[in-house]
Design an enzyme around this catalytic site. Structure first.
Site, mmCIF file in Angstrom:
data_model
loop_
_atom_site.group_PDB
_atom_site.id
_atom_site.type_symbol
_atom_site.label_atom_id
_atom_site.label_comp_id
_atom_site.label_asym_id
_atom_site.label_seq_id
_atom_site.Cartn_x
_atom_site.Cartn_y
_atom_site.Cartn_z
ATOM 1 N N MET A 30 36.813 43.839 42.796
ATOM 2 C CA MET A 30 37.053 44.193 41.394
ATOM 3 C C MET A 30 37.608 42.970 40.664
ATOM 4 S SD MET A 30 37.978 48.190 41.338
ATOM 5 C CE MET A 30 39.681 48.106 41.758
ATOM 6 N N GLY A 31 37.385 41.791 41.228
ATOM 7 C CA GLY A 31 37.829 40.557 40.572
ATOM 8 C C GLY A 31 39.310 40.301 40.769
ATOM 9 N N HIS A 34 41.879 36.535 45.073
ATOM 10 C CA HIS A 34 42.983 35.825 45.723
ATOM 11 C C HIS A 34 42.519 35.426 47.127
ATOM 12 C CE1 HIS A 34 43.503 39.659 47.747
ATOM 13 N NE2 HIS A 34 43.645 40.256 46.578
ATOM 14 N N HIS A 37 40.530 37.853 49.311
ATOM 15 C CA HIS A 37 39.083 37.945 49.065
ATOM 16 C C HIS A 37 38.363 36.751 49.700
ATOM 17 C CE1 HIS A 37 40.557 40.274 45.415
ATOM 18 N NE2 HIS A 37 39.728 41.124 45.988
ATOM 19 N N GLN A 61 36.830 55.123 39.906
ATOM 20 C CA GLN A 61 37.811 55.234 40.999
ATOM 21 C C GLN A 61 39.249 55.195 40.496
ATOM 22 O OE1 GLN A 61 36.211 51.486 42.866
ATOM 23 N NE2 GLN A 61 38.339 51.204 43.475
ATOM 24 N N ASP A 151 43.215 48.058 52.741
ATOM 25 C CA ASP A 151 42.807 49.382 52.254
ATOM 26 C C ASP A 151 42.192 50.147 53.424
ATOM 27 O OD1 ASP A 151 43.431 48.772 49.467
ATOM 28 O OD2 ASP A 151 41.752 47.395 49.595
ATOM 29 N N MET A 185 48.523 40.450 50.138
ATOM 30 C CA MET A 185 47.850 39.968 48.922
ATOM 31 C C MET A 185 47.101 41.106 48.257
ATOM 32 S SD MET A 185 46.657 36.129 49.389
ATOM 33 C CE MET A 185 47.873 34.908 49.880
ATOM 34 N N SER A 187 45.316 42.092 44.122
ATOM 35 C CA SER A 187 45.091 41.676 42.726
ATOM 36 C C SER A 187 46.229 42.169 41.846
ATOM 37 C CB SER A 187 43.769 42.247 42.225
ATOM 38 O OG SER A 187 42.731 41.808 43.064
HETATM 39 O O1 PAF Z 1 38.529 47.514 47.317
HETATM 40 C C1 PAF Z 1 38.071 47.323 46.179
HETATM 41 O O2 PAF Z 1 38.283 46.287 45.550
HETATM 42 C C2 PAF Z 1 37.222 48.413 45.529
HETATM 43 O O3 PAF Z 1 37.652 49.674 45.900
HETATM 44 C C3 PAF Z 1 35.715 48.245 45.793
HETATM 45 C C4 PAF Z 1 35.403 48.375 47.271
HETATM 46 C C5 PAF Z 1 35.255 46.884 45.288
HETATM 47 C C6 PAF Z 1 34.939 49.322 45.065
HETATM 48 O O4 PAF Z 1 35.128 49.256 43.698
#
Ligand code: PAF
Length: 292
Positions: A30-31, A34, A37, A61, A151, A185, A187
């Protein structure tokens, strides 16, 4: 680095790459990127020959419109990071592309994975995640997709969905990357003031303390949970959303911790929601703990 914003263009690129023998690794994000990612991207590169990253803040979501509005957006910096990392393509769909007028299909996972923790704390969250991930898979056509272990409920739900729906994607899990002080870490960390960040450190510290207690023989879930609560609730502006001991096999909440359990917590620190967990007995977060 290629950039695509329509499903047709994204899919056409992936099909061409695959016809030429490429293996496509995918990191959905989702941008507000960091190092966590970047470590998923590096992992994708190890098993794929092309890497695609999506940046899309998925509205379905978010159960809270304010949380959606406040989600950090740093597109220019994100694109620079991805180019530097050698990512082959970025998928940047808009809401109109993902959920055009008349959109009506959602994916719902039922059972123990979605009746506790974030599923209860954020109603509809995993329905939105499952739906968008399936749609992203349909656009990117990845062979491999890498998700962060931070997550962990999301990872389990996506793996279950991929298995149940026979989606031809190999799901890989990347380890949680932490700041030197132990904060996982995220976002969302960039929304923490210096003071809030200090309070947030109670989360990894509490998990580490609980893990130490577990290693010393403590099995009572309430006592382990209390270790986390005690590190956090001493601060004003901190609220525990949930803290539970979960046995991974069967994804059941337990009152007595056993091997194969996770202690998972979500906390609001001055309005910023953070999640973290520890595998009891197996993993050290690596936080300095100071026990009186
Ligand atoms: O973990 C995330 O950043 C989001 O839940 C994902 C997997 C990109 C879905 O929007």
């Amino acid at each position: 680095m290629q950039q695509f914003s329509t499903i047709t263009d994204m899919r056409a690129w992936s099909r061409t790459q695959q016809r030429e023998g490429a293996v496509i690794g995918f990191v959905p994000t989702m941008g507000a990127l960091h190092d966590g990612h970047l470590s998923l991207i590096r992992q994708a590169k190890e098993s794929a020959t092309r890497v695609v990253v999506s940046i899309y803040v998925n509205p379905t979501q978010f159960d809270n419109p304010e949380d959606l509005a406040n989600y950090p957006k740093t597109l220019e910096a994100d694109l620079a990071l991805l180019a530097k990392e050698g990512v082959d393509a970025v998928f940047l769909p808009t809401n109109e592309v993902m959920y055009p007028d008349g959109y009506a299909t959602f994916i719902e996972i039922v059972g123990p994975l979605t009746d506790k923790l974030c599923a209860v704390a954020r109603p509809g969250h995993f329905r939105g995640v499952a739906t968008v991930v399936t749609k992203l898979f349909g656009a990117v056509l990845p062979d491999i997709a890498v998700f962060g272990e931070k997550d962990f409920q999301q990872v389990l739900i996506i793996s279950k969905m991929v298995n149940d729906l026979n989606l031809p994607v190999d799901i890989q899990v990347g380890r949680t990357v932490r700041e030197p002080d132990g904060l996982a870490m995220s976002s969302r960390n960039r929304r923490l003031s210096k003071e809030s960040r200090e309070k947030a450190l109670g989360l990894p510290r509490g998990l580490e303390l609980a893990n130490k207690a577990y290693m010393d023989g403590e099995r009572n879930a309430m006592d382990l949970i209390e270790k986390v609560a005690n590190e956090l609730l001493v601060h004003e502006g901190v609220e525990l959303d949930y803290c539970d001991v979960i046995r991974l096999s069967g994804f059941a909440e337990v009152t007595q911790a056993v091997p194969g359990c996770v202690l998972a917590a979500a906390v609001f620190v001055d309005g910023v929601r953070l999640i973290d967990h520890i595998h009891l007995g197996a993993e050290h977060i690596g936080v300095e703990i100071d026990e009186e």
